[in-house]
Design an enzyme around this catalytic site. Structure first.
Site, short mmCIF file in Angstrom:
data_model
loop_
_atom_site.label_atom_id
_atom_site.label_comp_id
_atom_site.label_asym_id
_atom_site.label_seq_id
_atom_site.Cartn_x
_atom_site.Cartn_y
_atom_site.Cartn_z
CE LYS A 192 -4.32 -1.56 0.30
NZ LYS A 192 -5.45 -1.15 -0.58
CG ASP A 196 -10.82 -3.26 6.11
OD1 ASP A 196 -11.55 -3.22 7.11
OD2 ASP A 196 -11.27 -3.30 4.96
#
Length: 373
Positions: free
Chosen positions: A76, A108
């Site tokens: 990410k 998340d």
């Protein structure tokens, strides 16, 4: 605007034979150069696993191992760093006062930690909203990046809604890895950031003697942003060779599979899954045209299959959390059981085919997996 999906029976597989003819514009070339300039940047490993090739009856299987990317245990950081770079560059050239901003996001786990890390390194603030069910260790990892964390009593989509409201403050900037009507520029920059992962695969496969590229790439899917980046990379070539692209989701959150089946983007009610980073109920609006046009297939897998795949990868020396291991679980589902030979033919797989599995997180990224249980 997505609508709620009507109740449908389980749909483990969706295929569309025209996908390899679909084309789009490429990602900006300067993204890889930007990431290459960052302190600590190195390409993540592309590891060949011959036992999996034997098991799956293909020529070669490689795993793109994102268990350590720019000091974090997931991919990410590629999207977060490029998007924040673009946000701050835009502010520096505008008439706004270029003071510190608060980067707001919902997560998340992995995306929020990446945004928080980027904010800390650049002297900015971060406010991260986490949905119900995120493991306390994942929350603690975000807090350790000096971010403010708000825990939401609701699913991921509710966390996104609250983050968007909080970002309306004068110093707020929403850095979200999903898009909707009216909010698409920054999610687009996040998708562009993921293109570095694909550029690395090209170079690594060439070094392994693979000419042209893989025959199939298996991609874990939440809202579809990573899949959009992979589709953009492989479907922006003008003509000729193109790989098959397979999307894998949890059975508890198969919004892309349901949307493809219905032919329009829909929202689904999500349930609990150990594949926390894929527990998303609505496809990203900017990802949807790419998913609809360029995906060869989509499949949903249960948590038990992902756990078995993670254990298999661990035995072969690859650290993979439930989201990363989903790509192996999904390909196993496609290539076994009833109609497996038809699906193999539809994907163009044979005894000499080259397969790449995207393992997007290590076990450290998900406290519910592996040694971090």
């Amino acid at each position: 605007m997505s609508q709620n999906a009507p109740a449908l029976p389980p749909l483990p597989w969706f295929g569309q034979p025209s996908a390899r003819a679909w084309r789009c514009e490429p990602a900006p070339a300067e993204v890889w150069a930007f990431h290459s300039s960052l302190p600590g940047y190195v390409p993540t490993p592309l590891t060949e696993l011959p036992p999996l090739a034997t098991e799956l009856r293909v020529g070669r299987v490689f795993v793109k191992d994102e268990s350590c990317r720019l000091g974090l245990p997931a991919f990410k950081a590629l999207g977060a760093s490029w998007a924040v770079h673009r946000v701050l560059a835009e502010r520096a050239t505008s008439n706004d006062e270029p003071g510190p901003v608060t980067l707001v996001t919902a997560t998340d786990g992995n995306h929020g930690r990446a945004v928080a890390r980027t904010a800390r390194l650049l002297g900015q603030h971060a406010h991260v909203f986490v949905p119900q069910g995120v493991h306390p260790q994942a929350v603690a990892a975000i807090v350790a990046e000096q971010a403010k964390v708000t825990e939401v009593c609701g699913p991921y989509d509710e966390a996104v809604r609250q983050a968007a409201e909080a970002a309306a403050a004068p110093d707020g900037v929403l850095v979200q890895d999903t898009a909707w009507a009216g909010y698409e520029q920054i999610p687009g920059w996040i998708v562009e950031g993921y293109s570095t992962l694909c550029a690395e695969i090209d170079r690594q496969l060439a070094n392994e003697g693979v000419v042209g590229g893989p025959d199939l790439v298996s991609i874990p899917v939440g809202v579809g942003s990573l899949a959009q980046a992979v589709l953009t990379h492989y479907r922006s070539r003008p003509s000729g060779w193109a790989p098959a692209l397979l999307a894998v989701e949890p059975e508890a959150a198969a919004c892309v599979l349901q949307s493809l089946t219905l032919g329009e983007p829909v929202s689904v009610t999500t349930g609990h899954t150990t594949m926390a980073g894929l527990n998303c109920g609505t496809p990203s609006s900017i990802a949807w045209p790419h998913l609809r046009g360029g995906l060869d297939a989509a499949v949903a897998v249960p948590d038990s299959d992902s756990a078995r795949a993670a254990a298999r990868l661990a035995a072969l020396g690859v650290s993979s959390g439930p989201c990363g291991a989903a790509t192996l679980a999904g390909l196993r589902t496609v290539l076994t059981g009833g109609s497996a030979e038809e699906r193999r033919t539809a994907l163009g797989l044979g005894p000499s085919s080259v397969v790449v599995l995207l393992s997007t997180e290590g076990t450290a990224a998900n406290p519910l997996s592996g040694v971090d249980h």
